[in-house]
Design an enzyme around this catalytic site. Structure first.
Site, PDB file in Angstrom:
ATOM      1  N   LYS A 163      52.820  50.617  38.708  1.00 38.44           N
ATOM      2  CA  LYS A 163      51.588  51.320  39.064  1.00 38.44           C
ATOM      3  C   LYS A 163      51.864  52.821  39.164  1.00 38.44           C
ATOM      4  O   LYS A 163      52.965  53.212  39.548  1.00 38.44           O
ATOM      5  CB  LYS A 163      51.087  50.853  40.442  1.00 38.44           C
ATOM      6  CG  LYS A 163      50.449  49.488  40.469  1.00 38.44           C
ATOM      7  CD  LYS A 163      49.965  49.167  41.872  1.00 38.44           C
ATOM      8  CE  LYS A 163      49.406  47.757  41.967  1.00 38.44           C
ATOM      9  NZ  LYS A 163      48.195  47.542  41.179  1.00 38.44           N
TER      10      LYS A 163
ATOM     11  N   ARG B  35      47.777  36.340  40.639  1.00 37.19           N
ATOM     12  CA  ARG B  35      47.348  35.052  40.068  1.00 37.19           C
ATOM     13  C   ARG B  35      48.538  34.170  39.767  1.00 37.19           C
ATOM     14  O   ARG B  35      48.441  32.946  39.797  1.00 37.19           O
ATOM     15  CB  ARG B  35      46.465  35.304  38.835  1.00 37.19           C
ATOM     16  CG  ARG B  35      47.160  35.972  37.688  1.00 37.19           C
ATOM     17  CD  ARG B  35      46.199  36.625  36.710  1.00 37.19           C
ATOM     18  NE  ARG B  35      45.638  37.868  37.219  1.00 37.19           N
ATOM     19  CZ  ARG B  35      44.778  38.632  36.553  1.00 37.19           C
ATOM     20  NH1 ARG B  35      44.375  38.268  35.343  1.00 37.19           N
ATOM     21  NH2 ARG B  35      44.324  39.738  37.078  1.00 37.19           N
TER      22      ARG B  35
HETATM   23  N1  BES Z   1      46.947  44.007  43.962  1.00 39.54           N
HETATM   24  C1  BES Z   1      46.302  44.418  42.768  1.00 39.54           C
HETATM   25  C2  BES Z   1      44.778  44.536  42.903  1.00 39.54           C
HETATM   26  C3  BES Z   1      44.245  45.558  43.877  1.00 39.54           C
HETATM   27  C4  BES Z   1      43.701  46.734  43.408  1.00 39.54           C
HETATM   28  C5  BES Z   1      44.222  45.329  45.234  1.00 39.54           C
HETATM   29  C6  BES Z   1      43.175  47.670  44.278  1.00 39.54           C
HETATM   30  C7  BES Z   1      43.703  46.248  46.108  1.00 39.54           C
HETATM   31  C8  BES Z   1      43.175  47.421  45.628  1.00 39.54           C
HETATM   32  C9  BES Z   1      46.597  43.406  41.652  1.00 39.54           C
HETATM   33  O1  BES Z   1      47.820  42.780  41.745  1.00 39.54           O
HETATM   34  C10 BES Z   1      46.578  44.161  40.376  1.00 39.54           C
HETATM   35  O2  BES Z   1      47.388  45.013  40.216  1.00 39.54           O
HETATM   36  N2  BES Z   1      45.666  43.806  39.477  1.00 39.54           N
HETATM   37  C11 BES Z   1      45.550  44.454  38.220  1.00 39.54           C
HETATM   38  C12 BES Z   1      45.297  43.379  37.184  1.00 39.54           C
HETATM   39  C13 BES Z   1      45.390  43.866  35.748  1.00 39.54           C
HETATM   40  C14 BES Z   1      46.798  44.286  35.444  1.00 39.54           C
HETATM   41  C15 BES Z   1      44.949  42.752  34.825  1.00 39.54           C
HETATM   42  C16 BES Z   1      44.397  45.450  38.277  1.00 39.54           C
HETATM   43  O3  BES Z   1      43.393  45.155  38.945  1.00 39.54           O
HETATM   44  O4  BES Z   1      44.530  46.514  37.694  1.00 39.54           O
HETATM   45 MN    MN Z   2      49.357  43.902  40.867  1.00 37.59          MN
END
Ligand code: BES
Ligand code: MN
Ligand code: ZN
Length: 487
Positions: free
Chosen positions: A264, A338
Protein backbone atom coordinates in the site's frame (compact mmCIF):
# COMPACT_ATOMS: atom_id res chain seq x y z
CA UNK A 1 -17.53 3.14 35.01
CA UNK A 2 -20.09 2.88 37.74
CA UNK A 3 -23.64 3.27 36.35
CA UNK A 4 -26.60 3.62 38.65
CA UNK A 5 -30.17 4.87 38.72
CA UNK A 6 -30.60 8.38 40.05
CA UNK A 7 -33.20 8.44 42.78
CA UNK A 8 -33.51 12.21 43.26
CA UNK A 9 -35.28 14.77 41.09
CA UNK A 10 -33.06 17.02 38.97
CA UNK A 11 -33.20 20.16 41.17
CA UNK A 12 -31.97 18.18 44.20
CA UNK A 13 -29.44 15.97 42.37
CA UNK A 14 -25.92 16.81 43.58
CA UNK A 15 -23.57 16.27 40.63
CA UNK A 16 -20.73 17.81 38.62
CA UNK A 17 -23.08 18.06 35.68
CA UNK A 18 -26.66 17.22 34.81
CA UNK A 19 -27.69 16.67 31.20
CA UNK A 20 -31.20 17.49 30.04
CA UNK A 21 -32.68 16.97 26.59
CA UNK A 22 -34.74 19.43 24.58
CA UNK A 23 -36.71 18.76 21.39
CA UNK A 24 -36.53 21.31 18.58
CA UNK A 25 -39.39 23.80 18.65
CA UNK A 26 -40.77 22.44 21.95
CA UNK A 27 -41.00 23.84 25.45
CA UNK A 28 -38.99 22.06 28.17
CA UNK A 29 -40.73 18.84 29.24
CA UNK A 30 -40.17 16.32 32.03
CA UNK A 31 -36.91 16.89 33.93
CA UNK A 32 -36.07 19.90 31.73
CA UNK A 33 -39.34 21.49 32.86
CA UNK A 34 -38.44 20.78 36.48
CA UNK A 35 -35.07 22.44 35.94
CA UNK A 36 -36.81 25.36 34.28
CA UNK A 37 -39.16 25.88 37.22
CA UNK A 38 -36.39 25.52 39.81
CA UNK A 39 -34.22 28.09 37.97
CA UNK A 40 -37.05 30.58 37.71
CA UNK A 41 -37.65 30.03 34.01
CA UNK A 42 -34.00 30.16 32.87
CA UNK A 43 -34.47 27.59 30.11
CA UNK A 44 -37.71 29.00 28.73
CA UNK A 45 -36.14 32.49 28.63
CA UNK A 46 -33.16 31.19 26.65
CA UNK A 47 -35.50 29.29 24.32
CA UNK A 48 -37.59 32.38 23.79
CA UNK A 49 -34.48 34.39 22.87
CA UNK A 50 -33.49 31.51 20.55
CA UNK A 51 -30.21 31.02 22.40
CA UNK A 52 -31.33 27.40 22.76
CA UNK A 53 -33.21 25.79 19.87
CA UNK A 54 -33.20 22.05 20.55
CA UNK A 55 -31.56 21.47 17.16
CA UNK A 56 -30.04 18.02 16.95
CA UNK A 57 -26.86 17.74 19.06
CA UNK A 58 -26.77 21.45 19.99
CA UNK A 59 -25.00 21.83 23.35
CA UNK A 60 -25.61 24.65 25.83
CA UNK A 61 -23.70 24.51 29.12
CA UNK A 62 -25.22 26.61 31.91
CA UNK A 63 -22.65 26.97 34.66
CA UNK A 64 -23.61 27.28 38.32
CA UNK A 65 -27.31 27.57 37.54
CA UNK A 66 -29.25 29.17 40.41
CA UNK A 67 -31.81 27.11 42.32
CA UNK A 68 -30.56 23.61 41.43
CA UNK A 69 -27.92 21.44 43.07
CA UNK A 70 -25.75 20.60 40.06
CA UNK A 71 -22.57 22.51 39.15
CA UNK A 72 -23.53 22.58 35.49
CA UNK A 73 -26.71 22.06 33.54
CA UNK A 74 -25.94 20.85 30.01
CA UNK A 75 -28.81 21.17 27.56
CA UNK A 76 -28.53 18.83 24.57
CA UNK A 77 -30.69 19.25 21.46
CA UNK A 78 -32.63 16.11 20.53
CA UNK A 79 -33.90 17.39 17.17
CA UNK A 80 -37.47 16.91 15.99
CA UNK A 81 -39.53 14.89 18.43
CA UNK A 82 -41.20 12.89 15.63
CA UNK A 83 -37.79 11.73 14.36
CA UNK A 84 -36.36 10.72 17.74
CA UNK A 85 -35.26 7.09 17.81
CA UNK A 86 -32.62 4.82 19.33
CA UNK A 87 -29.97 6.10 16.92
CA UNK A 88 -30.57 9.73 17.88
CA UNK A 89 -30.69 8.73 21.55
CA UNK A 90 -27.27 7.08 21.22
CA UNK A 91 -25.69 10.05 19.51
CA UNK A 92 -27.28 12.76 21.64
CA UNK A 93 -26.10 11.11 24.84
CA UNK A 94 -22.66 10.56 23.32
CA UNK A 95 -22.39 14.22 22.24
CA UNK A 96 -23.13 15.35 25.80
CA UNK A 97 -20.84 12.75 27.38
CA UNK A 98 -17.98 13.60 25.03
CA UNK A 99 -18.22 17.27 25.95
CA UNK A 100 -18.40 16.61 29.70
CA UNK A 101 -15.57 14.07 29.58
CA UNK A 102 -13.21 16.83 28.41
CA UNK A 103 -12.60 17.37 32.14
CA UNK A 104 -12.40 14.97 35.04
CA UNK A 105 -15.80 14.64 36.74
CA UNK A 106 -16.78 12.45 39.65
CA UNK A 107 -20.49 12.40 38.92
CA UNK A 108 -22.46 13.09 35.74
CA UNK A 109 -26.23 12.72 35.78
CA UNK A 110 -28.38 12.18 32.68
CA UNK A 111 -31.96 13.42 32.77
CA UNK A 112 -33.01 12.83 29.19
CA UNK A 113 -36.70 12.39 29.96
CA UNK A 114 -39.25 9.68 29.14
CA UNK A 115 -38.04 7.18 26.57
CA UNK A 116 -38.80 3.72 25.31
CA UNK A 117 -36.61 0.88 26.58
CA UNK A 118 -34.66 0.59 23.31
CA UNK A 119 -33.91 4.33 23.37
CA UNK A 120 -32.81 4.23 27.01
CA UNK A 121 -30.51 1.32 26.28
CA UNK A 122 -28.91 3.10 23.35
CA UNK A 123 -28.61 6.44 25.15
CA UNK A 124 -26.70 4.82 28.01
CA UNK A 125 -24.46 3.00 25.57
CA UNK A 126 -23.84 6.37 23.87
CA UNK A 127 -22.95 8.05 27.16
CA UNK A 128 -20.42 5.32 27.95
CA UNK A 129 -18.91 5.32 24.46
CA UNK A 130 -18.80 9.13 24.19
CA UNK A 131 -16.53 9.58 27.17
CA UNK A 132 -13.77 7.26 25.95
CA UNK A 133 -11.36 8.47 23.29
CA UNK A 134 -8.24 7.24 21.53
CA UNK A 135 -5.75 9.01 23.85
CA UNK A 136 -4.32 5.72 25.20
CA UNK A 137 -0.72 6.91 25.01
CA UNK A 138 -1.14 10.64 25.68
CA UNK A 139 0.29 11.99 28.93
CA UNK A 140 -2.25 14.77 28.72
CA UNK A 141 -5.58 12.95 28.35
CA UNK A 142 -8.37 14.34 26.20
CA UNK A 143 -11.19 12.29 27.75
CA UNK A 144 -11.86 11.48 31.38
CA UNK A 145 -14.56 8.82 31.85
CA UNK A 146 -16.89 9.82 34.69
CA UNK A 147 -16.36 8.35 38.13
CA UNK A 148 -20.05 7.67 38.25
CA UNK A 149 -22.85 7.92 35.70
CA UNK A 150 -26.29 8.54 37.16
CA UNK A 151 -29.30 7.77 34.99
CA UNK A 152 -32.73 9.20 35.72
CA UNK A 153 -35.35 6.58 34.88
CA UNK A 154 -36.93 3.46 36.27
CA UNK A 155 -36.16 0.78 33.68
CA UNK A 156 -33.29 -1.00 35.43
CA UNK A 157 -33.15 -3.77 32.82
CA UNK A 158 -32.68 -1.25 30.01
CA UNK A 159 -30.01 0.58 32.01
CA UNK A 160 -28.13 -2.67 32.49
CA UNK A 161 -28.39 -3.58 28.80
CA UNK A 162 -27.14 -0.12 27.84
CA UNK A 163 -24.18 -0.42 30.17
CA UNK A 164 -23.24 -3.83 28.77
CA UNK A 165 -23.53 -2.55 25.18
CA UNK A 166 -21.46 0.57 25.89
CA UNK A 167 -18.76 -1.40 27.66
CA UNK A 168 -18.66 -4.02 24.91
CA UNK A 169 -18.29 -1.31 22.26
CA UNK A 170 -15.46 0.20 24.26
CA UNK A 171 -13.79 -3.22 24.45
CA UNK A 172 -13.94 -3.39 20.64
CA UNK A 173 -12.73 0.20 20.26
CA UNK A 174 -9.84 -0.25 22.65
CA UNK A 175 -8.56 -3.33 20.80
CA UNK A 176 -8.77 -1.53 17.44
CA UNK A 177 -7.17 1.65 18.77
CA UNK A 178 -4.21 -0.12 20.34
CA UNK A 179 -1.15 0.01 18.07
CA UNK A 180 -0.17 -2.94 15.88
CA UNK A 181 2.99 -3.61 17.85
CA UNK A 182 0.76 -4.42 20.83
CA UNK A 183 -2.03 -6.21 18.96
CA UNK A 184 -0.64 -8.96 16.71
CA UNK A 185 -2.14 -12.40 16.11
CA UNK A 186 -0.79 -14.07 19.26
CA UNK A 187 -1.45 -11.18 21.63
CA UNK A 188 -4.90 -10.64 20.16
CA UNK A 189 -5.64 -14.33 20.78
CA UNK A 190 -4.51 -13.94 24.39
CA UNK A 191 -6.81 -10.93 24.78
CA UNK A 192 -9.70 -12.97 23.38
CA UNK A 193 -8.89 -15.75 25.83
CA UNK A 194 -9.01 -13.19 28.67
CA UNK A 195 -12.46 -12.07 27.53
CA UNK A 196 -13.55 -15.71 27.30
CA UNK A 197 -12.44 -16.38 30.86
CA UNK A 198 -14.08 -13.22 32.13
CA UNK A 199 -17.49 -14.09 30.69
CA UNK A 200 -17.40 -17.88 30.86
CA UNK A 201 -16.94 -18.74 27.16
CA UNK A 202 -15.33 -21.87 25.78
CA UNK A 203 -12.12 -20.92 24.01
CA UNK A 204 -10.06 -22.86 21.49
CA UNK A 205 -6.96 -21.43 19.82
CA UNK A 206 -5.39 -22.92 16.68
CA UNK A 207 -1.70 -22.08 16.35
CA UNK A 208 0.35 -22.38 13.18
CA UNK A 209 1.05 -26.16 13.35
CA UNK A 210 -2.65 -26.78 13.99
CA UNK A 211 -3.65 -24.52 11.08
CA UNK A 212 -1.26 -26.51 8.85
CA UNK A 213 -2.75 -29.80 10.03
CA UNK A 214 -6.21 -28.39 9.36
CA UNK A 215 -5.27 -27.43 5.77
CA UNK A 216 -5.95 -23.69 6.13
CA UNK A 217 -3.71 -23.00 3.14
CA UNK A 218 -5.31 -19.71 2.19
CA UNK A 219 -4.99 -18.08 5.62
CA UNK A 220 -1.47 -19.48 6.06
CA UNK A 221 -0.31 -17.99 2.76
CA UNK A 222 -1.20 -14.49 3.93
CA UNK A 223 0.63 -15.08 7.21
CA UNK A 224 3.88 -16.13 5.53
CA UNK A 225 5.16 -12.59 4.94
CA UNK A 226 5.15 -11.78 8.63
CA UNK A 227 7.44 -12.69 11.51
CA UNK A 228 4.26 -13.02 13.61
CA UNK A 229 2.60 -16.44 13.33
CA UNK A 230 -1.18 -16.55 12.72
CA UNK A 231 -3.93 -17.75 15.04
CA UNK A 232 -7.51 -18.87 14.67
CA UNK A 233 -9.61 -18.35 17.78
CA UNK A 234 -12.92 -20.12 18.34
CA UNK A 235 -15.15 -18.93 21.20
CA UNK A 236 -18.43 -20.55 22.19
CA UNK A 237 -21.29 -19.22 24.25
CA UNK A 238 -23.95 -21.81 25.01
CA UNK A 239 -26.94 -19.86 26.23
CA UNK A 240 -29.46 -21.70 24.05
CA UNK A 241 -30.86 -25.23 24.14
CA UNK A 242 -28.24 -27.99 24.10
CA UNK A 243 -27.70 -29.09 20.54
CA UNK A 244 -29.60 -26.19 18.99
CA UNK A 245 -27.53 -24.96 16.00
CA UNK A 246 -25.52 -21.85 16.73
CA UNK A 247 -25.26 -18.44 15.17
CA UNK A 248 -21.70 -18.12 13.84
CA UNK A 249 -20.02 -14.71 13.93
CA UNK A 250 -16.83 -14.56 11.87
CA UNK A 251 -14.37 -11.66 12.03
CA UNK A 252 -11.48 -10.53 9.84
CA UNK A 253 -8.55 -10.04 12.19
CA UNK A 254 -5.72 -8.70 10.05
CA UNK A 255 -3.77 -7.00 12.83
CA UNK A 256 -1.88 -4.91 10.30
CA UNK A 257 -2.37 -4.71 6.54
CA UNK A 258 0.70 -3.43 4.71
CA UNK A 259 -0.72 -4.81 1.47
CA UNK A 260 2.05 -7.43 1.30
CA UNK A 261 4.06 -7.39 -1.94
CA UNK A 262 1.20 -5.37 -3.49
CA UNK A 263 2.37 -2.77 -0.98
CA UNK A 264 0.00 0.00 0.00
CA UNK A 265 1.10 3.62 -0.37
CA UNK A 266 2.13 5.10 2.96
CA UNK A 267 -1.00 7.24 3.49
CA UNK A 268 -3.32 4.28 2.97
CA UNK A 269 -1.23 2.14 5.32
CA UNK A 270 -1.29 4.57 8.23
CA UNK A 271 -4.61 3.42 9.70
CA UNK A 272 -4.29 -0.27 8.80
CA UNK A 273 -4.15 -1.31 12.44
CA UNK A 274 -7.94 -1.04 12.02
CA UNK A 275 -7.97 -4.09 9.75
CA UNK A 276 -8.81 -6.35 12.70
CA UNK A 277 -11.99 -4.39 13.47
CA UNK A 278 -14.24 -7.20 12.22
CA UNK A 279 -12.69 -9.60 14.71
CA UNK A 280 -12.78 -7.01 17.52
CA UNK A 281 -16.46 -6.35 16.75
CA UNK A 282 -17.60 -9.96 16.95
CA UNK A 283 -15.55 -10.30 20.15
CA UNK A 284 -17.36 -7.26 21.59
CA UNK A 285 -20.68 -8.76 20.47
CA UNK A 286 -20.16 -12.15 22.13
CA UNK A 287 -18.96 -10.35 25.26
CA UNK A 288 -22.29 -8.50 25.38
CA UNK A 289 -24.39 -11.55 24.42
CA UNK A 290 -22.79 -13.57 27.23
CA UNK A 291 -23.14 -10.84 29.85
CA UNK A 292 -26.79 -10.35 28.88
CA UNK A 293 -27.28 -14.13 29.05
CA UNK A 294 -29.23 -14.20 25.77
CA UNK A 295 -30.90 -17.59 25.19
CA UNK A 296 -28.93 -18.54 22.07
CA UNK A 297 -25.86 -20.55 21.11
CA UNK A 298 -23.16 -18.44 19.50
CA UNK A 299 -19.82 -19.44 18.04
CA UNK A 300 -17.30 -16.74 17.22
CA UNK A 301 -14.39 -17.39 14.87
CA UNK A 302 -11.52 -14.92 14.58
CA UNK A 303 -8.86 -15.21 11.89
CA UNK A 304 -5.74 -13.42 13.03
CA UNK A 305 -2.95 -12.67 10.60
CA UNK A 306 -0.49 -9.88 9.89
CA UNK A 307 -0.16 -9.04 6.16
CA UNK A 308 3.50 -8.15 5.58
CA UNK A 309 6.04 -8.33 2.79
CA UNK A 310 8.76 -10.39 4.51
CA UNK A 311 11.13 -12.75 2.61
CA UNK A 312 8.67 -15.67 2.69
CA UNK A 313 5.70 -13.53 1.62
CA UNK A 314 3.13 -15.03 -0.74
CA UNK A 315 3.40 -13.79 -4.28
CA UNK A 316 1.27 -12.66 -7.18
CA UNK A 317 0.58 -15.71 -9.30
CA UNK A 318 0.79 -18.11 -6.36
CA UNK A 319 -2.00 -20.68 -6.30
CA UNK A 320 -3.38 -21.45 -2.85
CA UNK A 321 -5.50 -24.38 -1.75
CA UNK A 322 -8.17 -23.41 0.75
CA UNK A 323 -9.55 -25.73 3.41
CA UNK A 324 -12.48 -26.80 1.22
CA UNK A 325 -10.14 -27.71 -1.63
CA UNK A 326 -10.87 -24.65 -3.81
CA UNK A 327 -7.78 -23.38 -5.62
CA UNK A 328 -7.16 -19.62 -5.63
CA UNK A 329 -4.88 -17.68 -7.94
CA UNK A 330 -3.40 -14.63 -6.20
CA UNK A 331 -3.69 -11.50 -8.31
CA UNK A 332 -3.16 -8.99 -5.52
CA UNK A 333 -1.69 -9.66 -2.08
CA UNK A 334 -3.60 -6.66 -0.73
CA UNK A 335 -6.85 -8.58 -1.22
CA UNK A 336 -5.82 -10.64 1.81
CA UNK A 337 -8.92 -10.36 3.98
CA UNK A 338 -10.98 -12.65 1.75
CA UNK A 339 -8.14 -15.20 1.76
CA UNK A 340 -8.11 -15.24 5.56
CA UNK A 341 -11.91 -15.43 5.75
CA UNK A 342 -12.08 -18.24 3.15
CA UNK A 343 -10.64 -20.79 5.56
CA UNK A 344 -12.36 -19.35 8.63
CA UNK A 345 -15.75 -19.54 6.89
CA UNK A 346 -15.07 -23.20 6.07
CA UNK A 347 -14.44 -23.87 9.76
CA UNK A 348 -17.61 -21.96 10.64
CA UNK A 349 -19.64 -24.17 8.28
CA UNK A 350 -18.11 -27.27 9.87
CA UNK A 351 -19.22 -26.23 13.36
CA UNK A 352 -22.76 -26.96 12.16
CA UNK A 353 -23.87 -23.37 12.67
CA UNK A 354 -27.37 -22.54 11.41
CA UNK A 355 -26.42 -19.11 10.11
CA UNK A 356 -23.20 -17.24 9.50
CA UNK A 357 -22.55 -13.52 9.74
CA UNK A 358 -19.09 -12.22 8.91
CA UNK A 359 -17.68 -8.76 9.57
CA UNK A 360 -14.67 -7.39 7.77
CA UNK A 361 -12.91 -4.16 6.85
CA UNK A 362 -12.79 -5.78 3.45
CA UNK A 363 -12.77 -3.28 0.59
CA UNK A 364 -12.04 0.35 -0.18
CA UNK A 365 -14.59 -0.15 -2.97
CA UNK A 366 -17.38 -0.44 -0.39
CA UNK A 367 -16.36 2.96 1.00
CA UNK A 368 -16.39 4.40 -2.53
CA UNK A 369 -19.91 3.00 -3.03
CA UNK A 370 -21.52 3.93 0.30
CA UNK A 371 -19.30 6.53 1.96
CA UNK A 372 -17.60 6.28 5.32
CA UNK A 373 -20.64 5.87 7.55
CA UNK A 374 -22.69 3.10 5.96
CA UNK A 375 -22.03 -0.62 6.29
CA UNK A 376 -22.27 -2.65 3.06
CA UNK A 377 -24.43 -5.76 3.42
CA UNK A 378 -24.33 -8.76 1.06
CA UNK A 379 -26.02 -12.11 1.41
CA UNK A 380 -27.01 -15.46 -0.08
CA UNK A 381 -30.08 -15.64 2.16
CA UNK A 382 -32.57 -12.78 2.27
CA UNK A 383 -34.44 -13.77 5.47
CA UNK A 384 -31.19 -13.86 7.50
CA UNK A 385 -30.08 -10.59 5.91
CA UNK A 386 -33.42 -8.93 6.69
CA UNK A 387 -32.96 -9.67 10.38
CA UNK A 388 -29.56 -7.97 10.28
CA UNK A 389 -30.89 -4.97 8.33
CA UNK A 390 -33.87 -4.55 10.68
CA UNK A 391 -31.58 -4.81 13.69
CA UNK A 392 -29.28 -2.16 12.27
CA UNK A 393 -32.19 0.14 11.64
CA UNK A 394 -33.53 -0.44 15.13
CA UNK A 395 -30.18 0.67 16.62
CA UNK A 396 -29.75 3.57 14.19
CA UNK A 397 -26.65 2.10 12.54
CA UNK A 398 -26.61 2.91 8.80
CA UNK A 399 -26.43 -0.26 6.69
CA UNK A 400 -27.36 -0.86 3.05
CA UNK A 401 -27.64 -3.98 0.97
CA UNK A 402 -25.71 -4.45 -2.27
CA UNK A 403 -26.83 -6.95 -4.94
CA UNK A 404 -25.35 -10.40 -5.56
CA UNK A 405 -27.02 -11.19 -8.94
CA UNK A 406 -25.50 -14.53 -10.06
CA UNK A 407 -25.75 -13.75 -13.78
CA UNK A 408 -24.00 -10.43 -13.36
CA UNK A 409 -21.32 -11.15 -10.79
CA UNK A 410 -20.56 -14.88 -10.59
CA UNK A 411 -18.05 -14.80 -13.44
CA UNK A 412 -15.92 -11.90 -12.25
CA UNK A 413 -13.73 -14.02 -10.00
CA UNK A 414 -13.02 -16.69 -12.64
CA UNK A 415 -9.36 -17.54 -13.15
CA UNK A 416 -7.65 -19.16 -16.14
CA UNK A 417 -5.29 -21.03 -13.87
CA UNK A 418 -7.23 -21.95 -10.73
CA UNK A 419 -10.86 -22.29 -9.62
CA UNK A 420 -11.06 -18.60 -8.72
CA UNK A 421 -8.87 -15.50 -8.36
CA UNK A 422 -8.77 -13.20 -5.36
CA UNK A 423 -9.88 -10.01 -7.15
CA UNK A 424 -12.74 -9.07 -9.48
CA UNK A 425 -12.65 -7.54 -12.94
CA UNK A 426 -10.66 -4.31 -12.73
CA UNK A 427 -11.88 -1.76 -10.22
CA UNK A 428 -15.61 -2.06 -10.80
CA UNK A 429 -17.93 -3.64 -8.25
CA UNK A 430 -15.06 -4.41 -5.90
CA UNK A 431 -17.16 -4.83 -2.74
CA UNK A 432 -19.43 -7.34 -4.48
CA UNK A 433 -16.51 -9.19 -6.08
CA UNK A 434 -15.11 -9.72 -2.58
CA UNK A 435 -18.48 -10.99 -1.33
CA UNK A 436 -18.77 -13.33 -4.32
CA UNK A 437 -15.37 -14.73 -3.38
CA UNK A 438 -16.48 -15.31 0.22
CA UNK A 439 -19.68 -16.99 -0.97
CA UNK A 440 -17.52 -19.81 -2.38
CA UNK A 441 -16.67 -20.89 1.15
CA UNK A 442 -20.03 -21.02 2.95
CA UNK A 443 -21.33 -24.21 1.27
CA UNK A 444 -24.73 -22.65 0.62
CA UNK A 445 -25.39 -22.03 4.34
CA UNK A 446 -27.43 -18.88 5.15
CA UNK A 447 -24.77 -16.21 5.30
CA UNK A 448 -24.62 -12.43 5.52
CA UNK A 449 -21.47 -10.40 4.97
CA UNK A 450 -20.94 -6.95 6.50
CA UNK A 451 -18.23 -4.80 4.92
CA UNK A 452 -17.29 -2.29 7.63
CA UNK A 453 -14.24 -0.76 5.91
CA UNK A 454 -15.84 2.71 6.08
CA UNK A 455 -17.63 2.93 9.43
CA UNK A 456 -15.24 0.92 11.65
CA UNK A 457 -12.66 3.68 11.97
CA UNK A 458 -12.93 7.48 11.88
CA UNK A 459 -10.07 9.46 10.39
CA UNK A 460 -11.69 12.62 11.75
CA UNK A 461 -13.77 12.99 14.91
CA UNK A 462 -17.58 13.29 14.87
CA UNK A 463 -19.55 15.46 17.31
CA UNK A 464 -20.49 12.27 19.21
CA UNK A 465 -17.22 10.40 18.96
CA UNK A 466 -13.48 10.97 19.00
CA UNK A 467 -11.56 9.78 15.97
CA UNK A 468 -10.36 6.19 15.73
CA UNK A 469 -12.35 3.03 16.30
CA UNK A 470 -16.14 3.36 16.48
CA UNK A 471 -17.39 0.00 17.75
CA UNK A 472 -19.95 0.04 14.96
CA UNK A 473 -22.22 -3.02 14.58
CA UNK A 474 -21.75 -4.34 18.12
CA UNK A 475 -25.25 -3.11 19.00
CA UNK A 476 -26.69 -4.43 15.74
CA UNK A 477 -25.19 -7.90 16.25
CA UNK A 478 -26.54 -8.14 19.78
CA UNK A 479 -29.98 -7.03 18.56
CA UNK A 480 -29.82 -9.60 15.74
CA UNK A 481 -28.81 -12.36 18.18
CA UNK A 482 -31.76 -11.38 20.33
CA UNK A 483 -34.09 -11.64 17.33
CA UNK A 484 -32.65 -14.97 16.16
CA UNK A 485 -33.05 -16.35 19.69
CA UNK A 486 -36.75 -15.59 19.77
CA UNK A 487 -37.51 -16.74 16.20
N1 BES B 1 -8.05 -3.74 4.50
C1 BES B 1 -8.26 -3.34 3.16
C2 BES B 1 -9.58 -2.59 2.94
C3 BES B 1 -9.76 -1.27 3.66
C4 BES B 1 -9.66 -0.09 2.96
C5 BES B 1 -10.09 -1.21 5.00
C6 BES B 1 -9.85 1.12 3.59
C7 BES B 1 -10.29 -0.02 5.63
C8 BES B 1 -10.17 1.16 4.93
C9 BES B 1 -8.26 -4.57 2.25
O1 BES B 1 -7.47 -5.61 2.67
C10 BES B 1 -7.76 -4.13 0.92
O2 BES B 1 -6.64 -3.72 0.86
N2 BES B 1 -8.58 -4.25 -0.11
C11 BES B 1 -8.21 -3.86 -1.42
C12 BES B 1 -8.74 -4.91 -2.37
C13 BES B 1 -8.23 -4.78 -3.79
C14 BES B 1 -6.75 -5.04 -3.82
C15 BES B 1 -8.96 -5.78 -4.67
C16 BES B 1 -8.81 -2.49 -1.73
O3 BES B 1 -9.93 -2.22 -1.27
O4 BES B 1 -8.14 -1.70 -2.37
MN1 MN C 1 -5.48 -5.39 2.04
ZN1 ZN D 1 -7.10 -5.75 4.66
Amino acid sequence: MNVSICKTALPQCVSDAAVVGLFAGEQPAGPAAEADRATDGLLSKLIQRQEITGKKFELTPLLAPPGIATEQLLVVGLGEQAKFDAGVAFRAAAVAAKQLAGKSRAKAAFFLGEMQAKETENAIAGAIVGCHGQDIYRAEKKRFPFGELLWAGSDEAAVFRGQVLGESMNLTRRLVNEPPQEIYPESFATRAADVAKQCGLECEIWDQPRLEKERCGSLLAVARGSARPPRLVILRYNGGKTGSPALALVGKGVTFDSGGLSLKPSESMLTMKCDMAGAATVLGAIHAIARLKLPINVVVLLGRVENMAGPAAYKLGDVLVARNGRTIEVHNTDAEGRLVLADVLCVAVETGAAKIIDLATLTGACVVALGTETVGVMTNDQPCCDVVLESAQRCGEPAWQLPMFPDVYDEIINSEVADIKNVGDGRWGGAIAAAKFLEQFVSGKPWTHLDIAGPAFLDKPKPWLDGGATGCMVRTLVEAADRFSSS
